[in-house]
Design a protein around this motif. Structure first.
Motif, short mmCIF file in Angstrom:
data_model
loop_
_atom_site.label_atom_id
_atom_site.label_comp_id
_atom_site.label_asym_id
_atom_site.label_seq_id
_atom_site.Cartn_x
_atom_site.Cartn_y
_atom_site.Cartn_z
N ARG A 20 97.08 51.55 37.14
CA ARG A 20 96.04 52.08 38.01
C ARG A 20 94.85 52.65 37.22
NH1 ARG A 20 96.78 49.10 41.54
NH2 ARG A 20 98.03 49.51 43.39
N ASN B 210 93.34 47.45 40.50
CA ASN B 210 93.55 47.90 41.87
C ASN B 210 94.37 46.94 42.72
OD1 ASN B 210 92.09 50.41 41.91
ND2 ASN B 210 90.20 49.23 41.79
N GLY C 2 100.69 55.46 42.75
CA GLY C 2 99.67 54.43 42.92
C GLY C 2 100.18 53.16 43.56
N ASN D 32 88.35 53.97 44.55
CA ASN D 32 89.76 53.54 44.51
C ASN D 32 90.26 53.24 45.92
OD1 ASN D 32 90.71 54.21 41.52
ND2 ASN D 32 89.40 55.90 42.20
N ARG E 223 93.94 53.25 47.68
CA ARG E 223 94.92 54.04 46.92
C ARG E 223 95.03 55.44 47.51
NH1 ARG E 223 94.56 55.87 40.51
NH2 ARG E 223 96.25 57.39 40.62
#
Length: 232
Positions: free
Chosen positions: A69, A73, A95, A173, A176
């Motif tokens: 991570r 992704n 993650g 992100n 996540r």
């Protein structure tokens, strides 16, 4: 036939063989790794999904996930022999995107792979979410990471430095989940403290009040109960 490349990481030779058969029969290209260190050496941008065993020697799956991570992704599905909630939460917090408990059926495995790939592809390609250099557009919300500005329906939204930092962390992100400790340590740049949960929650609440149409039904910053927050 699928063209996606999937990385399978498991220290059990028989499990790797079975997973490879399942995935190839479903039309996927498969790369195998027998441990975490090998997985980190094999990972590359064109791998679209990772099946990652939790219990491995040398480096366990949670540690491998955290390292992945730092740069990538793509969806990560944990393979675990444990079914306790705390173990599932640990994987998602590290993650991961999903988990499947051993022993598993091929139909469930392939269904989870397909579902995670669909979600990842949507986030990457859907016209409602576009990213051009440092300018990110999510529906009617425009975030510019260079000028540190946010606009909603064309009107500028005034955020504090901390509020923008939280938004930036989540939007860079997408998909996540970040728990309280991770948000605090990333935004405040120091180890989590006893009242970190209250501090982060207050800033999330203020941020939602500024960007959401309805704070009770947030469209952007989603709460993953018992774990943390994410932006899809």
């Amino acid at each position: 036939m699928h063209s996606e490349k999937i990385l399978v990481v498991d220290d059990d030779k028989d499990i790797r063989r079975i997973l490879k058969i399942y995935l190839i029969n479903a039309g996927y290209e498969v790369i195998l790794a027998s441990n975490g260190k090998e997985a980190l050496e094999l990972i590359e941008d064109n791998i679209k999904l990772i099946l990652l065993d939790v219990m491995m020697s040398e480096m366990d799956g949670l540690e491998v996930c955290v390292k992945i991570r730092e740069k990538y992704n793509m969806p990560i599905i944990f393979l675990t022999a444990k079914s306790e909630v705390i173990d599932k939460v640990a994987g998602l917090t590290a993650g991961g995107d999903d988990y499947i408990t051993k022993p598993f059926q091929s139909i469930e495995l392939i269904a989870r792979v397909q579902a995670n790939l669909r979600r990842y592809t949507y986030i990457e390609n859907n016209t409602a979410i576009k990213e051009d250099k440092n300018d990110i557009l999510i529906d009617d919300l425009n975030i510019n990471l260079t000028s540190y500005t946010v606009k909603k329906n064309g009107s500028e939204v005034s955020l504090t430095k901390t509020e923008f930092s939280i938004l930036k962390l989540l939007v860079k992100n997408r998909g996540r989940v970040f728990n309280i400790e991770q948000i605090y340590e990333n935004v405040w740049q120091k180890e989590s403290i006893l009242n970190a949960e209250n501090t982060v929650s207050v800033h999330i609440k203020k941020l939602r009040e500024k960007i959401e149409d309805d704070v009770k039904k947030p469209k952007y910053i989603k709460t993953v109960w018992g774990i943390g927050y994410r932006i899809d």
